[in-house]
Design an enzyme around this catalytic site. Structure first.
Site, PDB file in Angstrom:
ATOM      1  N   ILE A 249       0.836  -1.207   0.000  1.00 47.16           N
ATOM      2  CA  ILE A 249       0.000   0.000   0.000  1.00 47.16           C
ATOM      3  C   ILE A 249       0.863   1.247   0.000  1.00 47.16           C
ATOM      4  CG2 ILE A 249      -1.707   1.320   1.282  1.00 47.16           C
ATOM      5  CD1 ILE A 249      -2.832  -1.242   2.356  1.00 47.16           C
ATOM      6  N   SER A 250       1.820   1.321   0.909  1.00 47.73           N
ATOM      7  CA  SER A 250       2.670   2.506   1.013  1.00 47.73           C
ATOM      8  C   SER A 250       4.035   2.095   1.530  1.00 47.73           C
ATOM      9  CB  SER A 250       2.042   3.552   1.951  1.00 47.73           C
ATOM     10  OG  SER A 250       1.958   3.039   3.271  1.00 47.73           O
ATOM     11  N   LYS A 253      10.057   5.654   5.424  1.00 48.60           N
ATOM     12  CA  LYS A 253      11.453   5.545   5.817  1.00 48.60           C
ATOM     13  C   LYS A 253      11.671   4.482   6.885  1.00 48.60           C
ATOM     14  CE  LYS A 253      11.005   9.248   9.254  1.00 48.60           C
ATOM     15  NZ  LYS A 253      11.495  10.569   9.697  1.00 48.60           N
ATOM     16  N   SER A 255       9.115   1.753   7.503  1.00 45.78           N
ATOM     17  CA  SER A 255       8.336   0.526   7.334  1.00 45.78           C
ATOM     18  C   SER A 255       7.685   0.503   5.955  1.00 45.78           C
ATOM     19  CB  SER A 255       7.244   0.423   8.413  1.00 45.78           C
ATOM     20  OG  SER A 255       6.334   1.503   8.279  1.00 45.78           O
ATOM     21  N   VAL A 256       7.119  -0.669   5.657  1.00 46.28           N
ATOM     22  CA  VAL A 256       6.337  -0.883   4.436  1.00 46.28           C
ATOM     23  C   VAL A 256       5.021  -1.522   4.847  1.00 46.28           C
ATOM     24  CG1 VAL A 256       6.223  -2.074   2.224  1.00 46.28           C
ATOM     25  CG2 VAL A 256       8.387  -1.144   3.012  1.00 46.28           C
ATOM     26  N   LYS A 277       2.182  -4.084   8.814  1.00 48.49           N
ATOM     27  CA  LYS A 277       3.228  -3.063   8.874  1.00 48.49           C
ATOM     28  C   LYS A 277       4.541  -3.762   9.169  1.00 48.49           C
ATOM     29  CE  LYS A 277       4.280   1.510  10.696  1.00 48.49           C
ATOM     30  NZ  LYS A 277       3.851   2.634  11.558  1.00 48.49           N
ATOM     31  N   ASP A 393       5.584  12.921  15.767  1.00 50.17           N
ATOM     32  CA  ASP A 393       5.707  13.013  14.307  1.00 50.17           C
ATOM     33  C   ASP A 393       4.343  13.339  13.702  1.00 50.17           C
ATOM     34  OD1 ASP A 393       6.952  13.020  11.855  1.00 50.17           O
ATOM     35  OD2 ASP A 393       6.732  10.869  11.540  1.00 50.17           O
TER      36      ASP A 393
END
Length: 519
Positions: A249-250, A253, A255-256, A277, A393
């Site tokens: 999905i995305s 910096k 995780s994927v 994740k 963040d």
């Protein structure tokens, strides 16, 4: 033969050239047969050596004598053997492929290279150097005493010619992957400087190759699916936790995120759509992770910078705990399903495989934007006062718009207010939120300083709204809070003196920002 003595010719033979019959003379039958047999054997020996070209294919020239059945059978057998060897060679290449360790079918060939002198060079895939006249001789070494000869003809072990030949021979000891070339029959001489440079280069290349191979096998970069991560994902599918994994999905910096279809668990139900994740094990893009986790009292005893995989596991565990706190405070965020090492399975925010858009990408009306601002303000206050967390963040990139409200994601770096840099992180979040909503035209959006005081509950004087002075006040508060926590820790283990007790009473008159709260 007619009566006039003219020689009669037979029809042309289908095997080749026309066979001529010698004329009848006064010779006897035995002489005629012996002369004809001798001529035939001579022609057979001459034709058998020139019937093949350089590629090993038999020529069908009209001058070739094919009247002998033996010679024809030998020709056919030789051609069959060559075709068999070609097929065997193709099977050998197909079987070995690109493997470094190959298997040879040399013993099964009909015509071996060392037996067949007419085979071309490209067909011979090996070289027999047992009797090779161009094979390099062993280098001459100096005797044990270190020199040879006498007087002007003395030769020491430091002789340039002798050392050059010895260095050339030592190149054969390089790694198998190093191409040193073919110097057979050449009197090559390498100086010590050149040999040492080549040796150092080979060693460095070998280390670099091993390092790249190890990094490729044991790191989680870009798509974050290394062999260990892939095995964990397969185990979750086999255990029934996930039904299938659809795709990425995305990518960020740290995780994927992958989309998957949920399965079932005995302890709790699994949503129909979930996300995985996967935290990256390489710290190249996010090198200051330890700043967020080393001072967290929940993980301070388990933190180590020596093993990146252990840091990533703590990172995933930290996000799981933070999400659990947020769900208890009823803050819109993903639900935690299960945690497997550095893979965190959560509920999917979206519908029909389509993720919810980020707040920076969605186009909202002025009323919805005002509603979003007040909701974000309320979530920040709940996060600080009820969950005892600071996002650290928070921006329009980590807020999603789904079902008419804002959802918070990516809380792995969130810290508590007692963190040595917690208020600095909160001030940065307030700057991001205030700047975004002011750019979107929300008139009710608070300034950075007002938003910080509204969320933290502190009353730092704004004054001339000088950001440097405001940050200096925040740093002073953090220092005072850190000193108070350290003194409380010392008070538990040792008795303090009278002066220390007075200092502690003075410090307790101005209490810290937040006390430690367990999960």
């Amino acid at each position: 033969m007619d009566q006039s003595g003219v020689t009669a010719h037979k029809p042309k033979s289908p095997w080749g050239m026309t066979a001529t019959v010698p004329a009848v003379s006064g010779s006897s039958l035995a002489d005629v047969m012996s002369e004809q047999l001798a001529r035939q054997l001579e022609e057979e020996n001459h034709n058998f050596g020139c019937l093949t070209d350089s590629s090993g294919v038999w020529l069908s020239d009209d001058s070739a004598e094919t009247t002998s059945d033996l010679m024809l059978a030998q020709m056919l057998q030789m051609q069959y053997d060559r075709e068999f060897d070609d097929q065997l060679r193709r099977e050998e290449r197909k079987f070995n492929g690109g493997s470094k360790v190959s298997i040879s079918f040399e013993n099964y060939r009909k015509v071996h290279p060392y037996e067949d002198s007419d085979s071309s060079e490209d067909e011979v895939d090996w070289q027999d150097t047992r009797d090779d006249p161009y094979r390099a001789a062993k280098p001459q070494t100096a005797p044990r005493r270190g020199f040879a000869g006498k007087g002007k003809n003395i030769t020491t072990k430091h002789d340039a010619v002798m050392c050059g030949r010895k260095n050339t021979a030592r190149m054969d000891n390089f790694a198998p992957g190093v191409q040193v070339g073919d110097g057979l029959g050449m009197d090559l001489k390498l100086s010590n400087q050149v040999f040492n440079s080549l040796k150092q280069h080979c060693v460095s290349e070998q280390r670099r190759s091993a390092k790249l191979h190890e990094k490729k096998e044991h790191s989680t970069a870009e798509q974050a699916v290394d062999p260990r991560t892939r095995l964990l994902m397969y185990k979750m599918v086999n255990a029934g936790v996930l039904e299938s994994i659809n795709g990425c999905i995305s990518t960020g910096k740290e995780s994927v995120v992958f989309h998957a279809n949920g399965g079932s668990l005995e302890e709790q139900p699994v949503p129909d759509e979930v996300v995985l994740k996967v935290f990256k094990t390489t710290l190249n893009e996010f090198k200051n992770r330890d700043r967020y986790i080393k001072d967290d009292y929940r993980f301070i005893d388990r933190f180590t910078k020596l093993n990146p995989r252990k840091i990533i596991r703590l990172w995933a565990e930290k996000e799981m705990h933070n999400l659990s706190r947020m769900r208890k405070a009823e803050i819109p965020c993903p639900d935690v399903v299960v945690l497997r090492k550095h893979i965190l399975v959560m509920s999917f925010i979206g519908q029909d495989h389509v993720p919810a858009p980020k707040l920076k990408d969605v186009m909202l009306s002025s009323d919805d934007m005002k509603k979003a601002f007040h909701q974000v303000l309320e979530m920040m206050q709940k996060l600080y006062k009820e969950c005892h967390l600071i996002h650290a963040d928070l921006s329009e990139y980590n807020m999603l718009w789904h079902q008419g409200k804002v959802w918070l994601i990516d809380v792995s770096q969130s810290v508590e207010p007692t963190h040595p840099h917690g208020l600095e992180f909160l001030f940065r979040d307030c700057r991001n939120v205030s700047t975004f909503f002011q750019k979107r035209g929300v008139s009710e959006a608070l300034s950075i300083f007002e938003l910080f005081n509204a969320v933290s509950g502190l009353d730092i004087p704004i004054g001339a709204e000088n950001e440097a002075e405001f940050v200096a006040e925040i740093v002073a508060l953090e220092k005072r809070n850190e000193d108070h926590v350290q003194r409380r820790g010392k008070k538990t283990f040792a008795l303090a003196s009278t002066d220390d007790e007075e200092e502690e009473e003075k410090q307790e008159a101005d209490p810290p920002l937040r006390t430690d709260v367990d999960d």
